[in-house]
Each structure stands twice: as C-alpha cells, then as structure tokens.
Design an enzyme around this catalytic site. Structure first.
Site, PDB file in Angstrom:
ATOM      1  N   LYS A 163       0.800  -1.213   0.000  1.00 20.26           N
ATOM      2  CA  LYS A 163       0.000   0.000   0.000  1.00 20.26           C
ATOM      3  C   LYS A 163       0.842   1.277   0.000  1.00 20.26           C
ATOM      4  CE  LYS A 163      -4.505  -1.089   0.224  1.00 20.26           C
ATOM      5  NZ  LYS A 163      -5.535  -0.492  -0.653  1.00 20.26           N
ATOM      6  N   SER A 199       0.964  -9.823  -0.157  1.00 16.66           N
ATOM      7  CA  SER A 199       0.748  -8.381  -0.223  1.00 16.66           C
ATOM      8  C   SER A 199       1.115  -7.635   1.045  1.00 16.66           C
ATOM      9  CB  SER A 199      -0.716  -8.099  -0.575  1.00 16.66           C
ATOM     10  OG  SER A 199      -1.580  -8.703   0.366  1.00 16.66           O
TER      11      SER A 199
END
Length: 338
Positions: A67, A321
């Site tokens: 992110k 992720s």
C-alpha cells in the site's frame, strides 16, 4: 470470471490507467519504496502445484505492505494547495500506514479513519508514523463514509485507498518488478479488496503480454469484486468477519471494477480455514510472515482453486501483499493446527 472482453473494450481500459502512468509512478515511488524480492517456494512448487511458484514479498515493503506504493504516488501528485490542507484517508490499516509514512516523509499532516475491526498493531503503527487516527465504524465501508464527511467538513484532501488513477499506477509498479525479474511469467495471483493492486498489476502485465493469466483471490466472507464481476455491475457483499482484513471491502470502486472486468481473467474464493492454513504454511514452510490478505494467493493454490492448466509446469507468481498481523491473531491461527 473469465475475461471475454473485445479488443476495443480492453483498449479503452488503458485510457483509465496505462503503462505510461505506471512507469511515471516507478520514477516517483522508486525514490522511496523498496524493490521487493521474488523468491521461489519449493513447498508450493513441489508439494502443492507441480509448477514453479515464486512469492512476491510485498510484506518486506516499507510499512510491511504494498500500500505504500499507491499512497506515495498519489500524495506526490497532489498540488501544494492540496497538501497544505492536509490529507485524509479511510483504511483497514495498510493504506493508513502508507499515507502516514508518506506524510511524514513529505511533511504533510495526515488523518486516517479506521474501522473498529482494524488490528491494534495497524492502529499503533499508523499513529507511530505521525498520523491522527480516528476509529469510527464497524467496517471499512462505514469508515469511508465517515471519512468523506470529515473531508468535506474540514477541507482535507482525500487519498482514496484503491479507486484512484495514481494509486492504481503506484500499485502497478509491482507488475513492472515482476516482469523485470521474470519476463516469461505465465500466471500471477493477486489478493483483491477494492481492486487497486490487481488493477495496476494487470495493467502492467497485460500491456506487456496479454496472454499472462491474472487471477484474483477473495474470501468467501467478503467478496464485493467477485460478486460485482459475476453480476456485470457494482454490487455490495459482506457476510462476516474475515482473517483477510486487508481485503475487507464490501463494494469495489467504479474505476477498479472497469479495469478488473476487462483485464482480470478470473477471481476465485477461499474460506477462512484455507486462509488460516496458508498463513501457517507460509510461516512454517517458507519462513514468511503474512497477514490474512497476504496469504490469499497461497490459500488459492493450496485449496486447488485454480485450474491445473495455469499452474502445473508453469511459472507462477503469488503475491504476499502484506505482513502486518497482530501477534494475538497469529497465535490464534497457529493454535488451530497445533
């Protein structure tokens, strides 16, 4: 969901986000972010799939999640006036940290609204990077609605967690790194929440080679994007809590929905035990700490949710992720198998 889009529709998709946007993002984000490793998992290759499976370790990125890339690219594209008003975002935790760290690096005031279900370690880390943390709402979608009201009332600049061209382009830099390390990759498996990461990665991969098979993974408990793609229109879906809190997004964005329905080849669903087992195996067999969302691609491989054609004897990349998981939650996951 199999992609049956015409070439003209796919071509128009690149008007939304394209390779130029992603290459520009690479120049900007590359000043701050790490290029993360691509590591082969012998366990997933030999014991599970019969393919050559590599893990893209975004859990080693700054803030412990992919992110940071999208948040950094977006904030760097803001005008001086937009930065001066301060930025605000809604997040289950990882986007929050990306916004907070970028704000700290660039000297910008940051506010983040997080849901009550956000893990404590993500709340603490976000505050530790200097952001003002506002806990509001039971779910991400509740937090987002409250964030939008605060932004309008206080004049702050919104940094959307996924439905934004610059955020998507920032996440697309992951796709460029995959291609640099493995130009002949066959299949890439990506977690989906709101769809920002898979939209960026799919844009990068398909721009280079349309035959690369892009698979999205969501939890059976929360799969707004999968439901939307199946219905052919944006839908809201949220049944229950999921270990994959980083993908706990009930409603995808219009931008990410459009990109996903044209560039993502299929989306598969896994259950909560699949996710827990994948978290355990990533730690025990590959020595990788993954949060629930980061374990979704591994869960899909272990549960054999993807047809053997796309994995057996193929070069496969599974995204990890993020690695921001509460120790208490991790202990609970491990306890299920001990």
């Amino acid at each position: 969901m199999i992609n049956t889009s015409t070439n003209s529709v796919v071509s128009s998709t690149y008007d939304l986000v394209n390779m130029h946007d992603i290459q520009e993002a690479r120049t900007i984000v590359g000043q701050y972010a790490r290029k993360t490793p691509l590591m082969q998992s012998m366990f997933l290759s030999r014991n599970v799939t019969g393919g050559n499976v590599f893990l893209k370790l975004e859990n080693t990125q700054l803030t412990g999640s992919f992110k940071f890339r999208g948040a950094n690219n977006k904030i760097n594209h803001l005008t001086d006036a937009e930065k001066a008003r301060g930025v605000i975002a809604a997040s289950a935790g990882n986007h929050a940290q990306g916004v907070a760290l970028t704000g700290k690096l660039l000297g910008i005031e940051t506010t983040v609204v997080m849901p009550e279900e956000a893990p404590k370690m993500k709340r603490d880390a976000t505050a530790g990077y200097g952001a003002s943390v506002d806990i509001h709402g039971a779910t991400f979608d509740d937090s987002y609605a409250w964030m939008a009201k605060r932004a309008e009332r206080e004049g702050k600049t919104i940094v959307d967690p996924f439905n934004d061209r610059y955020v998507i382009a920032g996440q697309g830099t992951i796709g460029l790194e995959i291609l640099e390390d493995m130009w002949d990759v066959d299949t890439v498996i990506v977690p989906i929440g709101g769809g920002g990461m898979i939209s960026g990665i799919a844009t990068a991969l398909k721009s280079y080679n349309p035959s690369i098979h892009v698979v999205g993974v969501q939890s059976e408990n929360v799969h707004g994007m999968a439901s939307s793609l199946a219905a052919g229109q944006i839908m809201t879906q949220h049944d229950d809590f999921t270990l994959a809190d980083g993908t706990d997004v009930a409603t995808p964005g219009d931008l990410t929905f459009e990109i996903c329905r044209n560039l993502v080849d299929e989306v598969v669903l896994v259950n909560e035990m699949d996710i827990a087992r994948a978290m355990k195996d990533l730690m025990q067999r590959t020595k990788v700490v993954a949060e629930g969302a980061g374990a979704l691609p591994t869960a899909a491989l272990e549960a054999h949710k993807i047809d053997d054609y796309w994995v057996k004897n193929k070069k496969v990349v599974a995204l990890v992720s993020g690695g921001n998981v509460d120790l208490a939650r991790l202990a609970g996951v491990m306890g299920k198998f001990c």
